[in-house]
Design a protein around this motif. Structure first.
Motif, PDB file in Angstrom:
ATOM      1  N   THR A  14      14.967  -1.964   5.878  1.00 19.77           N
ATOM      2  CA  THR A  14      14.548  -2.705   4.691  1.00 19.77           C
ATOM      3  C   THR A  14      13.087  -3.107   4.836  1.00 19.77           C
ATOM      4  OG1 THR A  14      16.778  -3.600   4.317  1.00 19.77           O
ATOM      5  CG2 THR A  14      14.944  -4.756   3.270  1.00 19.77           C
ATOM      6  N   PRO A  15      12.207  -2.630   3.952  1.00 17.32           N
ATOM      7  CA  PRO A  15      10.802  -3.057   3.999  1.00 17.32           C
ATOM      8  C   PRO A  15      10.691  -4.564   3.796  1.00 17.32           C
ATOM      9  CG  PRO A  15      11.082  -1.147   2.571  1.00 17.32           C
ATOM     10  CD  PRO A  15      12.451  -1.648   2.887  1.00 17.32           C
ATOM     11  N   ALA A  16       9.615  -5.156   4.246  1.00 22.13           N
ATOM     12  CA  ALA A  16       9.422  -6.609   4.137  1.00 22.13           C
ATOM     13  C   ALA A  16       9.572  -7.062   2.686  1.00 22.13           C
ATOM     14  CB  ALA A  16       8.045  -6.985   4.666  1.00 22.13           C
ATOM     15  N   ARG A  17      10.466  -7.979   2.470  1.00 20.59           N
ATOM     16  CA  ARG A  17      10.755  -8.457   1.109  1.00 20.59           C
ATOM     17  C   ARG A  17       9.569  -9.210   0.509  1.00 20.59           C
ATOM     18  NH1 ARG A  17      14.798  -6.316  -1.932  1.00 20.59           N
ATOM     19  NH2 ARG A  17      16.670  -5.942  -0.688  1.00 20.59           N
ATOM     20  N   LEU A  18       8.805  -9.868   1.342  1.00 22.00           N
ATOM     21  CA  LEU A  18       7.708 -10.700   0.824  1.00 22.00           C
ATOM     22  C   LEU A  18       6.499  -9.877   0.393  1.00 22.00           C
ATOM     23  CD1 LEU A  18       7.830 -13.695   3.338  1.00 22.00           C
ATOM     24  CD2 LEU A  18       8.784 -13.566   1.027  1.00 22.00           C
ATOM     25  N   ASN A  19       6.467  -8.641   0.801  1.00 22.55           N
ATOM     26  CA  ASN A  19       5.342  -7.775   0.417  1.00 22.55           C
ATOM     27  C   ASN A  19       5.684  -7.066  -0.890  1.00 22.55           C
ATOM     28  OD1 ASN A  19       3.272  -5.909   0.166  1.00 22.55           O
ATOM     29  ND2 ASN A  19       3.140  -5.558   2.383  1.00 22.55           N
ATOM     30  N   LYS A  20       5.144  -7.556  -1.986  1.00 20.46           N
ATOM     31  CA  LYS A  20       5.456  -7.009  -3.303  1.00 20.46           C
ATOM     32  C   LYS A  20       4.980  -5.571  -3.467  1.00 20.46           C
ATOM     33  CE  LYS A  20       5.494 -11.510  -5.596  1.00 20.46           C
ATOM     34  NZ  LYS A  20       4.896 -12.353  -6.681  1.00 20.46           N
ATOM     35  N   LYS A  21       4.049  -5.149  -2.629  1.00 18.48           N
ATOM     36  CA  LYS A  21       3.556  -3.776  -2.726  1.00 18.48           C
ATOM     37  C   LYS A  21       4.590  -2.758  -2.251  1.00 18.48           C
ATOM     38  CE  LYS A  21      -1.330  -5.011  -2.134  1.00 18.48           C
ATOM     39  NZ  LYS A  21      -2.544  -4.813  -1.293  1.00 18.48           N
ATOM     40  N   PHE A  22       5.636  -3.254  -1.578  1.00 20.09           N
ATOM     41  CA  PHE A  22       6.672  -2.352  -1.072  1.00 20.09           C
ATOM     42  C   PHE A  22       7.793  -2.105  -2.090  1.00 20.09           C
ATOM     43  CE2 PHE A  22       5.867  -3.496   3.666  1.00 20.09           C
ATOM     44  CZ  PHE A  22       4.767  -2.645   3.677  1.00 20.09           C
ATOM     45  N   TRP A  23       7.850  -2.936  -3.128  1.00 23.92           N
ATOM     46  CA  TRP A  23       9.001  -2.884  -4.028  1.00 23.92           C
ATOM     47  C   TRP A  23       8.569  -2.577  -5.454  1.00 23.92           C
ATOM     48  CZ3 TRP A  23      13.597  -2.857  -1.682  1.00 23.92           C
ATOM     49  CH2 TRP A  23      13.635  -3.336  -0.358  1.00 23.92           C
ATOM     50  N   GLY A  24       9.313  -1.632  -6.100  1.00 19.60           N
ATOM     51  CA  GLY A  24       9.011  -1.239  -7.469  1.00 19.60           C
ATOM     52  C   GLY A  24       9.455   0.192  -7.694  1.00 19.60           C
ATOM     53  N   ARG A  25       9.085   0.770  -8.810  1.00 21.90           N
ATOM     54  CA  ARG A  25       9.480   2.135  -9.112  1.00 21.90           C
ATOM     55  C   ARG A  25       8.839   3.117  -8.132  1.00 21.90           C
ATOM     56  NH1 ARG A  25      13.782   2.429 -11.884  1.00 21.90           N
ATOM     57  NH2 ARG A  25      13.177   4.502 -12.630  1.00 21.90           N
ATOM     58  N   GLY A  26       9.628   4.106  -7.732  1.00 20.75           N
ATOM     59  CA  GLY A  26       9.074   5.087  -6.813  1.00 20.75           C
ATOM     60  C   GLY A  26      10.137   5.941  -6.158  1.00 20.75           C
TER      61      GLY A  26
END
Length: 405
Positions: free
Chosen positions: A236-248
C-alpha cells in the motif's frame, strides 16, 4: 404532471380509474400478532408447527428450521391459529417481507409475526402478497418503521397500509402471471443449487485423484507452493501522499475479489506510485492471506495489490488447477494465531502443500471445472435477468400501467 385518460392520482400513485385504494384493515378480516411470549418449556420435537420471522421469505414460508410446540400449550392460543391463505409479515429483521400460509400449515401457529387474514370476497391472498413484497409495498414499510437499531413494524402501522384493489378476476390474473415468474425463478434456483452440488462433488473426486479422467494413470506428487512458484506480496503506497492516489492503475484490496477474474478496483494509484511497485501481469493468480484468508482470483489486467494479497509468479503448474486446489486448502494448518484470527506470511505460504498430477492432467481437470463454472455463470446471469424482469412486471401490473387481457 398530467394523468392520462382512464387513470387517477392516488396516495400510492397513478392507478386505473376503476381501481380502488383501501387501507389493509378495510380488506382484512383480521390483523394481529402471533404468540408474543416465548415458552421454551413448550417446545417439542413434534407437535404444532410454529413459524418465526426467520421462516418468512418473500412469497413463501421456509419450513427448514421449524419449531414445534406442545398441543396442550397451543390450545391456549387457539385464537391465533393460522388459516390457509393468511399472510405472515416479518416485524423485525427485514420488516415487511411477507409470505402466504400454504394449506398444509392450516392451524399452525406463529411467534411474534404479523398475521393478516384477507377478506377473500375483496382481495386475493396471492395478489396481496405480491403487492406487499413489491417495491411499492416495501416503500411503505421503509417509511413506517419504528425503533432504534432494531427496526420493526407493528400491527397498527400495518393496518394503515394503502393497497390498490382491481377486480378479483384481474387480481387473480396478475397474481397468476407473477406466480408463473416465481416458479421459473424457483426452478432456476434449484437447478443452480444442483449444479453447485455437482461441482463440489466433482472437485472432491477430481482434485484428490479419487476419480481419474480418461487416459491419465501417472502418480500424483505432493508439492509445496515454494517449490512451484515465486510468491510476491503487494503493498500500500503512503496514504498521506496524495500524489500516489487517483486515476491511473488498478490497485486491489480483498473487497475487490468479486468473481474468478477481477479487472476493477475501488481505488487506483497514480503512475508515480506504480513506478515504486512491481506490476502484476494480467492472468496472474492472486490470493488473500490476511483476515479473509484464501480468497482467489485471476488478474483481469495488469494491476497492483495491497499487502494482504499475494501473487503466484513463474508457476510450474496450471494456474487454473491451482485456483481450484487452493480453494479447498485448510490454511489454518499453516497460519499463526493473531488478534483478529490466524494469519499467514510469505514463509508460511511457501510450505503450503498441494497434491499435483502431471501438467496435462492438471489442465484437463481444470478444464472440466472451468466448464462447470461457465455453465453456472450462464444460469446465474439468467436468474439475475429474470429477477429484474419480475421487478419490472410487478411495477407495471400492480399499478395498472399494463393491463392483462
Amino acid at each position: 404532471m398530467a394523468v392520462k385518460p382512464g387513470y387517477k392520482q392516488t396516495e400510492i400513485g397513478v392507478v386505473p380509474m376503476q381501481w380502488e385504494v383501501k387501507s389493509l384493515t378495510e380488506i382484512a378480516e383480521k390483523i394481529m400478532v402471533g404468540i408474543a411470549s416465548a415458552a421454551t418449556h413448550a417446545y417439542r420435537v413434534k407437535g404444532v408447527p410454529m413459524f418465526r420471522n426467520q421462516n418468512v421469505k418473500a412469497g413463501k414460508l421456509d419450513d427448514s428450521d421449524l419449531l414445534f410446540i406442545a398441543p396442550e400449550y397451543e390450545i391456549t392460543f387457539k385464537n391465533k391459529r393460522l388459516r390457509s391463505g393468511d399472510l405472515l409479515t416479518m416485524r423485525t429483521g427485514y420488516p415487511g417481507v411477507t409470505a402466504i400460509v400454504p394449506p398444509q400449515y392450516d392451524s399452525a401457529q406463529s411467534f411474534t409475526t404479523l398475521i393478516t387474514r384477507p377478506n377473500h370476497r375483496e382481495v386475493d391472498s396471492s395478489f396481496l402478497c405480491h403487492y406487499i413484497n413489491s417495491e411499492i409495498g416495501q416503500r411503505f414499510f421503509t417509511q413506517s418503521q419504528i425503533g432504534g437499531a432494531q427496526k420493526n413494524v407493528n400491527a397498527g402501522t400495518l393496518r394503515m397500509m394503502p393497497v390498490p384493489i382491481p377486480s378479483l378476476s384481474e387480481q387473480r390474473a396478475i397474481a397468476t402471471a407473477l406466480s408463473d415468474v416465481d416458479e421459473l425463478l424457483g426452478a432456476l434456483e434449484r437447478l443452480i443449487a444442483k449444479k453447485r452440488d455437482l461441482k463440489l462433488a466433482a472437485m472432491q473426486q477430481l482434485l484428490t485423484g479419487q476419480t481419474r479422467l480418461s487416459g491419465f494413470h501417472s502418480e500424483w506428487e505432493v508439492k509445496r507452493l515454494g517449490e512451484i512458484c515465486d510468491i510476491a506480496m503487494g503493498r500500500t503506497p503512503a496514504r498521506l501522499n496524495k500524489k500516489f492516489w487517483g486515476r491511473g492503475y488498478k490497485w486491489l484490496s480483498i473487497a475487490d475479489f468479486q468473481g474468478k477474474v477481477v479487472s476493477e478496483s475501488k481505488e487506483e494509484i497514480t503512475e508515480l506510485a506504480a513506478s515504486t511497485m512491481e506490476v502484476i501481469p494480467k492472468g496472474t493468480l492472486l490470493m488473500s492471506f490476511k483476515l479473509s484468508i484464501g480468497r482467489l482470483c485471476f488478474a483481469g489486467c495488469d494491476l497492483y495489490t495491497n499487502e494482504a494479497i499475494c501473487s503466484f509468479k513463474n508457476l510450474q503448474a496450471s494456474g487454473e488447477f491451482l485456483y481450484y486446489a487452493l480453494g479447498r486448502t485448510d490454511f489454518s494448518l499453516y497460519g499463526k494465531q493473531a488478534v483478529k484470527g490466524y494469519t499467514l506470511n510469505k514463509e508460511s505460504l511457501k510450505i503450503v502443500e498441494v497434491d499435483l498430477p502431471s501438467l496435462p492432467e492438471q489442465t484437463a481437470i481444470a478444464s472440466v471445472l472451468s466448464d462447470m463454472d461457465a455453465e453456472l455463470a450462464v444460469l446465474e446471469q439468467r436468474l439475475a435477468k429474470t429477477r429484474v424482469l419480475k421487478q419490472g412486471m410487478m411495477q407495471e401490473l400492480l399499478t395498472g400501467r399494463t393491463r392483462l387481457v
